[in-house]
Design a protein around this motif. Sequence first.
Motif, mmCIF file in Angstrom:
data_model
loop_
_atom_site.group_PDB
_atom_site.id
_atom_site.type_symbol
_atom_site.label_atom_id
_atom_site.label_comp_id
_atom_site.label_asym_id
_atom_site.label_seq_id
_atom_site.Cartn_x
_atom_site.Cartn_y
_atom_site.Cartn_z
ATOM 1 N N UNK A 91 0.830 -1.209 0.000
ATOM 2 C CA UNK A 91 0.000 0.000 0.000
ATOM 3 C C UNK A 91 0.861 1.254 0.000
ATOM 4 N N UNK A 92 1.966 1.206 0.746
ATOM 5 C CA UNK A 92 2.889 2.346 0.747
ATOM 6 C C UNK A 92 3.464 2.576 -0.641
ATOM 7 N N UNK A 93 3.871 1.496 -1.321
ATOM 8 C CA UNK A 93 4.422 1.627 -2.678
ATOM 9 C C UNK A 93 3.410 2.271 -3.623
ATOM 10 N N UNK A 94 2.122 1.985 -3.427
ATOM 11 C CA UNK A 94 1.099 2.471 -4.352
ATOM 12 C C UNK A 94 0.532 3.833 -3.970
ATOM 13 N N UNK A 95 0.326 4.060 -2.661
ATOM 14 C CA UNK A 95 -0.412 5.265 -2.236
ATOM 15 C C UNK A 95 0.385 6.194 -1.322
ATOM 16 N N UNK A 96 1.623 5.841 -1.015
ATOM 17 C CA UNK A 96 2.388 6.639 -0.071
ATOM 18 C C UNK A 96 2.195 6.136 1.352
ATOM 19 N N UNK A 114 1.345 7.896 4.268
ATOM 20 C CA UNK A 114 0.418 8.514 5.216
ATOM 21 C C UNK A 114 -0.902 7.732 5.367
ATOM 22 N N UNK A 115 -1.492 7.296 4.251
ATOM 23 C CA UNK A 115 -2.807 6.644 4.320
ATOM 24 C C UNK A 115 -2.776 5.357 5.148
ATOM 25 N N UNK A 146 -4.544 4.860 8.936
ATOM 26 C CA UNK A 146 -5.551 3.799 9.159
ATOM 27 C C UNK A 146 -5.125 2.932 10.345
ATOM 28 N N UNK A 147 -3.844 2.578 10.357
ATOM 29 C CA UNK A 147 -3.315 1.806 11.484
ATOM 30 C C UNK A 147 -3.429 2.567 12.791
ATOM 31 N N UNK A 148 -3.185 3.878 12.751
ATOM 32 C CA UNK A 148 -3.289 4.708 13.952
ATOM 33 C C UNK A 148 -4.717 4.712 14.494
ATOM 34 N N UNK A 149 -5.686 4.770 13.603
ATOM 35 C CA UNK A 149 -7.098 4.735 14.018
ATOM 36 C C UNK A 149 -7.423 3.429 14.741
ATOM 37 N N UNK A 209 -6.366 -8.418 18.263
ATOM 38 C CA UNK A 209 -6.353 -8.502 16.795
ATOM 39 C C UNK A 209 -6.370 -7.122 16.166
ATOM 40 N N UNK A 210 -7.196 -6.203 16.702
ATOM 41 C CA UNK A 210 -7.225 -4.816 16.201
ATOM 42 C C UNK A 210 -5.880 -4.132 16.415
ATOM 43 N N UNK A 211 -5.306 -4.358 17.612
ATOM 44 C CA UNK A 211 -4.002 -3.757 17.915
ATOM 45 C C UNK A 211 -2.948 -4.193 16.908
ATOM 46 N N UNK A 212 -2.858 -5.477 16.674
ATOM 47 C CA UNK A 212 -1.798 -6.003 15.813
ATOM 48 C C UNK A 212 -2.039 -5.677 14.344
ATOM 49 N N UNK A 213 -3.293 -5.556 13.948
ATOM 50 C CA UNK A 213 -3.591 -5.103 12.585
ATOM 51 C C UNK A 213 -3.083 -3.669 12.396
ATOM 52 N N UNK A 214 -3.317 -2.839 13.419
ATOM 53 C CA UNK A 214 -2.802 -1.467 13.374
ATOM 54 C C UNK A 214 -1.284 -1.431 13.333
ATOM 55 N N UNK A 215 -0.663 -2.286 14.144
ATOM 56 C CA UNK A 215 0.803 -2.345 14.177
ATOM 57 C C UNK A 215 1.359 -2.775 12.820
ATOM 58 N N UNK A 216 0.677 -3.735 12.186
ATOM 59 C CA UNK A 216 1.102 -4.195 10.862
ATOM 60 C C UNK A 216 1.071 -3.088 9.822
ATOM 61 N N UNK A 217 0.146 -2.154 9.965
ATOM 62 C CA UNK A 217 0.046 -1.024 9.033
ATOM 63 C C UNK A 217 1.029 0.094 9.360
#
Length: 463
Positions: free
Chosen positions: A324-329, A331-332, A336-339, A365-373
């Motif tokens: 996603x970073x390669x495609x959209x930068x 920040x996005x 999302x992960x921060x949210x 699960x929500x925490x680690x999904x955010x961490x992954x992003x």
Amino acid sequence: MNKKLDTKLVMAIIATGLMSFCGVLIETAGNITFPVLMREFHVNMATVQWMTTCYLLMAAIIMPLSAYFKKNFAKRKLFFIAALLFLLGLIIDASATNFILLVSGRALQGAATGIALPLMFNIILEQAPSNKIGLLMGIGTMITAVAPALGPTFGGLVVNSLGWRYIFIFIIPIIIIALILGIIFIKNIDQQSLKRTKLDLHGFISIALSFAGLIISFSNLATIQQQPVKFILPLILGVICLLYFSRHELKTNQPLINIRLLQEKQFTQGLSAYFLFQINTLGLSFILPNYVQLVNHQTAMIAGLLVLPGGALGAICSPISGRLLDQYGARKPILIGATLEIISSLLFSIFATNLTSTKIALFYGLTMLGIGLIMGNIMTHSLSLLPTTQNADGNTLFNMMQQFAGATGTAVISAIMQLVQQKSTATLATNKTIAGARAALIVLVVVVFVGIYLLHKATCTKK
């Protein structure tokens, strides 16, 4: 222009990543073995913690040398040395007859990880096509992120069925496979650019003493009321040596780490956010197993299984978020992960007095999904703000922060829980544990909010 992904490069990343994976796997699996080791070697909880502390301390001490290693040694040779150190550490631990030998083996594994982890990211930054850097950084992050998810379950299964020594025995074939892959696939493309530079010995000794002082100090934080000197003296040593290191590095012509790059404000903000989110992750990994066992009265195996899906989800998400970073930068996906981090940290603190198994698995699960992003992307983004010539120094700082957060985060959260439990007026031990866990979870909410503010600032477009 899009370039195809080099299979040999991916295999080189896997080879270096496997060593870091194994180091963290043993660390998290080892937590399950502490009661067994305490009985077998007749040591207390404070002593047995050195299994983890010594590993993290050695990794943190060796990592500042990664920029020096990069300039002076071929990558394949560095990896070969790291693999041999790790194998030797595993053999010592698998056959250890006393606790000192056990800790010595972990120290060798920490030194090996201190070489291998920065080497993995240096290979990515130097050899990956620009449009694939995010993806490959995600793969590198995923390899190391899987280990904390698997560690408790792996440790529980092995200890219950075969005994603690097999934790080390089962890792030996993985390191041998990593060694073979590294010899075959790691390229010495920098062989011609190697130059013999003088080691900044003053810088190395001062940063090593600084890490040793700070890590030992935080390890003694839980007993600050009973033995304040054991906390204060190492803290003073660590701070003095850190101040000396900073002053020395700004004066010398050949610094161990070019700390002037911290003048790049957004890089420093990204680095600080990375550190805080690492503390949040490690803090939860300490709070939740204790909560499951002491409050919900479940087994260590259940505790490991509850965090396994979340850890696996975060690990799988890492390469996807890199893409996603390669495609959209950056920040996005980062925001999302921060949210997700805000939502999960608030949920943990709100339901702290009644965290059922379902809630723990869902919130984690929500925490680690955010961490992954967040984690791989903030590292990639922050390093992209630096000139290419400073990438090795920036990479070193990120890896140092990761290990330092590992050594201090658990100690701080553990101390908060213990201090609150001691002050609690509750009569039942379960209620004291709940009070300690709730206080620690509220502290982590603050950590997350500060980290999110830093993420926002670090990813803002410069005017």
